[in-house]
Scaffold this active site. Sequence first.
Site, PDB file in Angstrom:
ATOM      1  N   GLY A 276     -12.135  12.154  25.811  1.00  0.00           N
ATOM      2  CA  GLY A 276     -12.051  10.893  25.680  1.00  0.00           C
ATOM      3  C   GLY A 276     -10.638  10.515  26.687  1.00  0.00           C
ATOM      4  N   ARG A 277      -9.540  10.650  26.200  1.00  0.00           N
ATOM      5  CA  ARG A 277      -8.763  10.442  26.933  1.00  0.00           C
ATOM      6  C   ARG A 277      -8.872  10.815  28.765  1.00  0.00           C
ATOM      7  NH1 ARG A 277      -3.488  10.306  25.180  1.00  0.00           N
ATOM      8  NH2 ARG A 277      -4.507  12.347  22.951  1.00  0.00           N
ATOM      9  N   CYS A 347       8.551  -7.999  15.366  1.00  0.00           N
ATOM     10  CA  CYS A 347       9.491  -7.939  15.151  1.00  0.00           C
ATOM     11  C   CYS A 347      10.014  -6.312  14.225  1.00  0.00           C
ATOM     12  CB  CYS A 347      10.268  -8.700  13.348  1.00  0.00           C
ATOM     13  SG  CYS A 347       9.923 -10.515  14.537  1.00  0.00           S
ATOM     14  N   TYR A 375      -6.899   4.840  24.405  1.00  0.00           N
ATOM     15  CA  TYR A 375      -6.243   4.526  22.999  1.00  0.00           C
ATOM     16  C   TYR A 375      -5.306   3.639  23.178  1.00  0.00           C
ATOM     17  CZ  TYR A 375      -8.345   8.683  21.915  1.00  0.00           C
ATOM     18  OH  TYR A 375      -9.238  10.125  21.965  1.00  0.00           O
TER      19      TYR A 375
HETATM   20  N1  LLP Z   1     -14.425  14.003  19.253  1.00  0.00           N
HETATM   21  C1  LLP Z   1     -13.237  14.384  18.177  1.00  0.00           C
HETATM   22  C2  LLP Z   1     -13.864  14.749  17.003  1.00  0.00           C
HETATM   23  C3  LLP Z   1     -11.805  13.802  17.648  1.00  0.00           C
HETATM   24  O1  LLP Z   1     -11.063  13.725  16.287  1.00  0.00           O
HETATM   25  C4  LLP Z   1     -11.372  13.600  18.863  1.00  0.00           C
HETATM   26  C5  LLP Z   1     -10.035  12.795  19.066  1.00  0.00           C
HETATM   27  C6  LLP Z   1     -11.977  13.596  20.576  1.00  0.00           C
HETATM   28  C7  LLP Z   1     -13.536  14.354  20.097  1.00  0.00           C
HETATM   29  C8  LLP Z   1     -11.659  12.337  21.415  1.00  0.00           C
HETATM   30  O2  LLP Z   1      -9.928  13.529  22.489  1.00  0.00           O
HETATM   31  P1  LLP Z   1      -9.626  13.510  23.298  1.00  0.00           P
HETATM   32  O3  LLP Z   1     -10.288  14.268  24.560  1.00  0.00           O
HETATM   33  O4  LLP Z   1      -9.427  11.378  23.225  1.00  0.00           O
HETATM   34  O5  LLP Z   1      -8.147  14.021  23.206  1.00  0.00           O
HETATM   35  N2  LLP Z   1      -4.714   7.984  19.278  1.00  0.00           N
HETATM   36  C9  LLP Z   1      -4.626   9.452  19.498  1.00  0.00           C
HETATM   37  C10 LLP Z   1      -4.797  10.372  19.643  1.00  0.00           C
HETATM   38  C11 LLP Z   1      -5.967  10.675  18.760  1.00  0.00           C
HETATM   39  C12 LLP Z   1      -7.337  11.754  19.007  1.00  0.00           C
HETATM   40  C13 LLP Z   1      -8.665  11.719  17.745  1.00  0.00           C
HETATM   41  N3  LLP Z   1      -9.228  12.174  17.963  1.00  0.00           N
HETATM   42  C14 LLP Z   1      -3.259   9.057  20.996  1.00  0.00           C
HETATM   43  O6  LLP Z   1      -3.703   8.117  21.356  1.00  0.00           O
HETATM   44  O7  LLP Z   1      -2.554   9.870  21.067  1.00  0.00           O
END
Ligand code: LLP
Length: 426
Positions: A276-277, A347, A375
């Site tokens: 994702g990220r 606030c 995110y």
């Molecule tokens: N697959 C699963 C099962 C996941 O739980 C996640 C992310 C991904 C894939 C994607 O991960 P990435 O490639 O984006 O690292 N809100 C937090 C991040 C939470 C990630 C949760 N799971 C932030 O802003 O850093």
Amino acid sequence: HSPYLSEVDGHLWLERVDLLGLADAVGTPAYVYSKAHITDAIEALNEAFAGVAFNLHYAVKANSNLAILKLCSELGAGFDIVSGGELSRVIAAGGDPSTVIFSGVGKSIEEIDFALKVGIECFNIESEAELHRIAERAEISGQVAPISIRVNPNVDAQTHPYISTGLKQNKFGVQPEQALAMYQTAAENPQLKIVGIDCHIGSQITDIEPLLDAFTNMLRLVDELASMGIELEHIDLGGGMGIVYQDESPLDLETYGASVRQILGGRGQTIILEPGRSIVANAGVLLTRIEYLKEASEPDAPNFAVVDAAMNDLIRPALYQAWHDVLVVNPNRTLQPRQWDIVGPVCESGDFIAKDRSLGLEAASVLAVASAGAYGMVQASNYNSRGRACEIMVDGERAVNPRRRPLVFHKMHSLGNDFMVIDAVS
Ligand code: LLP
């Protein structure tokens, strides 16, 4: 930063769009994404894994803007979802449900039925109770559910505790021994079709070792299953690839791809990743304007720049102490840089975008908060009854507006000082 972010004629541009002109045209706060950046990120990952049978499933939770989902689908990516809402968005964007993997610990009956009805690629199962529920729902609807079991590989991803998921104490996945028993149960149930195994050890991982350890631990299970007569079609290593926010050394994708290929050896499974990220974070900026400059009253107090974006727009600094770079879209070089805390109108003292940044600011400055594509908008709320940012996709010299600012915000503007009607915000 994105290579598509550059300074032209004294302003910050994303691709060939002047962000100052854009802020004037659409108002702030506004999330702006680069189509070229997202395209490059997907292509780079596909190339890094070219040596193996490989499928990229974009993690919708990172940014579910419909224009981004549409782009992912056009580039041949599948999707990793965690809710019926995300599945609806994939379909609304023209994505193919048969490329969807459904992750998450709490799938409801309605969500399972919806996914069975549209025919998704795989349910990533996180508990024995869920295995039974999915088998039951498949039987009721007269279908066979494709499944994978999420294994907890017990490796420490060395990331922020809130986004670390691969340890025993986390709520995700099942222990390897339990997974074997569940595969056995599934193999005996005609409503279930075993297609894979999956894990996801955390997010913003910059060290390759935990990812490879998790893969090696999974392969032990894959081989053991094969010896039990259970052959898997795919191995899903989750997402989690770290990016550069500040001065991190990001995961080297080429090395990751080459190592996976080597460790996989002669096994025939397709490798799946759920990034994702790493696809969207650096593709996006959050544009915000200064409301007030509040200069320090005493020598040891900070200077505050109060901006029109807040923790309800971008919660990452407040929630994970995340660091996002802040750039001035219309820099005034005659100003002496000073230290500023960039804070929002909410606030709470935890409402900050950035602290102690050396910037030359004036009342007319427009800021771009970098690395905000992942995110960001998806974690936005209406806290303090604030409106929400709009979202813009930039493509060369074009800017399209795939999500307009909700009505509540327009109303506040249009009703001026008389009174304010708060509409329900969709
Ligand atoms: N697959 C699963 C099962 C996941 O739980 C996640 C992310 C991904 C894939 C994607 O991960 P990435 O490639 O984006 O690292 N809100 C937090 C991040 C939470 C990630 C949760 N799971 C932030 O802003 O850093």
